[in-house]
Each structure stands twice: as structure tokens, then as C-alpha cells.
Design an enzyme around this catalytic site. Structure first.
Site, mmCIF file in Angstrom:
data_model
loop_
_atom_site.group_PDB
_atom_site.id
_atom_site.type_symbol
_atom_site.label_atom_id
_atom_site.label_comp_id
_atom_site.label_asym_id
_atom_site.label_seq_id
_atom_site.Cartn_x
_atom_site.Cartn_y
_atom_site.Cartn_z
ATOM 1 C CG HIS A 70 -2.088 0.869 1.182
ATOM 2 N ND1 HIS A 70 -2.384 1.656 0.087
ATOM 3 C CD2 HIS A 70 -3.071 1.118 2.102
ATOM 4 C CE1 HIS A 70 -3.490 2.342 0.344
ATOM 5 N NE2 HIS A 70 -3.921 2.040 1.553
ATOM 6 C CD GLN A 129 -2.355 4.666 4.894
ATOM 7 O OE1 GLN A 129 -3.447 4.619 4.352
ATOM 8 N NE2 GLN A 129 -2.087 5.555 5.827
ATOM 9 C CG ASP A 159 -3.771 -2.348 8.684
ATOM 10 O OD1 ASP A 159 -4.932 -1.913 8.790
ATOM 11 O OD2 ASP A 159 -3.337 -2.867 7.624
ATOM 12 N NE ARG A 192 -3.576 7.189 1.332
ATOM 13 C CZ ARG A 192 -4.407 6.175 1.105
ATOM 14 N NH1 ARG A 192 -4.998 5.555 2.105
ATOM 15 N NH2 ARG A 192 -4.627 5.723 -0.118
HETATM 16 N N1 CP Z 1 -6.265 3.621 4.498
HETATM 17 C C1 CP Z 1 -6.982 3.363 3.407
HETATM 18 O O1 CP Z 1 -6.470 2.991 2.343
HETATM 19 O O2 CP Z 1 -8.320 3.559 3.563
HETATM 20 P P1 CP Z 1 -9.465 3.141 2.537
HETATM 21 O O3 CP Z 1 -9.477 1.627 2.491
HETATM 22 O O4 CP Z 1 -10.733 3.698 3.113
HETATM 23 O O5 CP Z 1 -9.151 3.703 1.192
HETATM 24 N N1 NVA Z 2 -4.501 -4.044 5.535
HETATM 25 C C1 NVA Z 2 -5.763 -3.399 5.239
HETATM 26 C C2 NVA Z 2 -5.545 -1.968 4.867
HETATM 27 C C3 NVA Z 2 -6.773 -1.193 4.516
HETATM 28 C C4 NVA Z 2 -6.494 0.213 4.110
HETATM 29 C C5 NVA Z 2 -6.453 -4.152 4.126
HETATM 30 O O1 NVA Z 2 -5.791 -4.533 3.147
HETATM 31 O O2 NVA Z 2 -7.669 -4.374 4.215
#
Ligand code: CP
Ligand code: NVA
Length: 307
Positions: free
Chosen positions: A129, A132, A224, A292
Site C-alpha cells: 500500500h 499510504q 492496522d 493521504r
Molecule cells: N487507508 C486506506 O487505504 O483507507 P481506505 O481503504 O478507506 O481507502
Molecule cells: N490491511 C488493510 C488496509 C486497509 C487500508 C487491508 O488490506 O484491508
């Protein structure tokens, strides 16, 4: 810089440059003066999974910089189902200037990039990600005034967010400590790649199963969800394993007195983080969510406006 798929694809200088652009664009935004640097530019946002932050922050980033963004829902284009990923990339990139995609399988974002004529941005995959992690670094930089030499402790699942943080911290010379339950470690290949990056910047990486070991002396604690999108079938099993990895007041007390607590959100309050911590004096959760937008403005500005 063509695509934005993984933090490990870049040099430390490129990562620092994106952060510098983010700081500049955020300062302009605060003074009410968005420059229309993306006027006439368009962004397609492809989602295979739900989103609040990614969808809205990208849409607002494009809007505020004078561009246009539109959302394609999971059912709408049936990425890889109704049509092959390669064909979606070939077609979309004839219409728009940039594609952002949130996918289940990381291979699909790489495939989009391979067949797209325009830059592709990874808006989360099962592997990582990166957007992020850029917002997370920006937030640390704002709160601490520097990055190099600080320690970020990640407590929880060795997941996509942890992967990007391992790369991001290594790129800027921050130490990274991660505590996961046995069986939920970061993939070995990720640790090795992060260690190779860390060697260049002189930072350290610690992997452990003991959350107290990870957070002791930390400047930043990060957590997380225990069950990521796409893993819902494992939720019950994970709920049995993860409770010792909760970020609560007792754990936070072991870190530096001025530790900040980050979480990418959405949070499962009462599971990986308590309300007391999420809403407490160390929490920077909502600054991080705001960032973000600023971090992604910088990524878009670099990819589409050559900033
Ligand atoms: N942190 C993040 O990516 O949030 P969303 O899943 O809401 O986009
Ligand atoms: N680890 C989480 C992050 C969400 C922004 C997922 O992948 O669902």
C-alpha cells in the site's frame, strides 16, 4: 518515474522528493492557493475493494489541482473477469492520463502497468500500500521534524501496509521494528528487500514476536486491522491469535514519552487499537488520513506534471 507501484522501486532521493513536493503543495493548500498544475489531466480510479480514504483523497487531490477523476466500481468493469487486465489497461489508457487501481492480486496492478500507456498508481494490493506509506512518512516528518534515525514499531499483521512501511522507513533511514504473531510475519522476501534498502541508508530492521520488544523506545507505533480485505474467511481464527498484539495504553507506555501512534484506518476499535489510544494524546490518525490527499497530490504532480 513512470508508475507508482512499490516504494522499493525508487531511490531514497526520489522518495524524499515526493515528500518535499507534498510539503510544498500542502502549504499552498493551507494558504488557500491550489495551483492548477493538473489542469486538463484525468485520472481513472479502478476499485476491486471498498474504500473511503483512497477514493475520496485521490478525487479531491485531482479536483483541487485542476484535474478530473472518476470512480469505476468493482462490478462495473470486472477487472480480469469481464475483460482481461491487459485489455482494460490498453483501453483505459487511450482515454485518461493516469490510472489508479486497488486490486486483490498484486500481479494485476503490475499487469495494468505493463499494458498501460499512462502511469499506473497502486491504491493497495494484497502485497502493499505505497500511497499510504507516503502519507505516513509525511505525518511523521510533520510531527517530529525529521525522519532519519527515528524508529517506527509496527505491531500486528505482517500485511500489505507493513510491507510498504518496511520499504518506506528503510528508504528514509528510519529504523523499523515489527512484532507479529508466529505465522503472520512479513514475507521473507520483503524483509530481505527492506534490509537491502536499509543498508544504503544505514537503518536497522528488527523482526520479533514480542510487541514489547518492538515498541520499547519507539518514536512511532503503527498498527492496522488483523484481517485485511480479502481475508474475511480467516477472521475468527485471527481473532484468537492477535489479542496480545493490541495497541493499548499499557503498550504505548513502553515507547518514548512523545511517541505518536499511527493507523492507516479503517480501524477495528477494541481489536488492534483501543479507543483510549485512537482518541488519546499520542494519536495522529486523522492528520495521517488527511495527509493521504497531500501525499497523493505530490505523486500525481511528479508523474503527470513533472514536478
Ligand atoms: N487507508 C486506506 O487505504 O483507507 P481506505 O481503504 O478507506 O481507502
Ligand atoms: N490491511 C488493510 C488496509 C486497509 C487500508 C487491508 O488490506 O484491508
Amino acid at each position: 518515474m513512470k508508475h507508482f507501484i512499490a516504494i522499493s522501486d525508487f531511490t531514497p532521493e526520489e522518495i524524499q522528493h515526493i515528500l518535499d513536493v507534498a510539503v510544498q503543495l500542502k502549504a499552498e493548500w493551507k494558504q488557500g492557493g491550489n495551483r492548477p498544475i493538473l489542469q486538463g489531466k484525468t485520472l481513472a480510479m479502478v476499485f476491486q475493494k471498498p474504500s473511503l480514504r483512497t477514493r475520496v483523497s485521490f478525487e479531491m487531490a485531482m479536483h483541487q489541482l485542476g484535474g478530473y477523476a472518476f470512480y469505476l466500481s468493482p462490478d462495473e468493469i470486472g477487472l480480469g473477469k469481464r475483460e482481461s487486465v491487459a485489455d482494460v489497461a490498453r483501453v483505459l489508457s487511450r482515454y485518461v492520463d493516469c490510472i489508479m487501481a486497488r486490486v486483490f492480486d498484486h500481479k494485476h496492478v503490475e499487469e495494468l502497468a505493463a499494458y498501460s500507456r499512462v502511469p499506473v498508481i497502486n491504491g493497495l494490493s494484497d502485497y502493499n500500500h505505497p500511497c499510504q506509506a507516503m502519507a505516513d512518512l509525511l505525518t511523521v516528518m510533520e510531527k517530529k521534524g525529521r525522519l532519519k534515525g527515528l524508529t517506527l514499531a509496527f505491531v500486528g499483521d505482517g500485511n500489505n501496509v507493513a510491507t510498504s512501511l518496511a520499504f518506506a522507513t528503510a528508504q528514509v533511514g528510519m529504523n523499523f521494528a515489527i512484532a507479529t504473531p508466529p505465522g503472520y510475519e512479513l514475507p521473507q522476501a520483503v524483509v530481505e528487500k527492506a534490509r537491502a534498502l536499509a543498508q544504503r541508508t544505514g537503518s536497522r530492521i528488527l523482526t520479533t514476536h514480542d510487541p514489547t520488544e518492538a515498541v520499547r523506545g519507539a518514536d512511532v507505533i503503527y498498527t492496522d486491522v488483523w484481517t485485511s480485505m480479502g481475508q474475511e474467511k480467516e477472521r475468527e481464527e485471527r481473532l484468537k491469535v492477535f489479542p496480545p498484539y493490541q495497541v493499548n495504553a499499557a503498550l504505548v507506555a513502553l515507547a518514548k514519552p512523545d511517541v505518536i501512534v499511527e493507523h492507516c484506518l479503517p480501524a477495528h476499535r477494541g481489536e488492534e487499537i483501543t479507543d483510549e489510544v485512537a482518541d488519546g494524546p499520542h494519536s495522529v490518525l486523522f492528520d495521517q488520513a488527511e495527509n493521504r490527499m497531500h501525499a497523493q497530490k505530490a505523486i500525481l504532480a511528479v508523474l503527470l506534471a513533472g514536478m
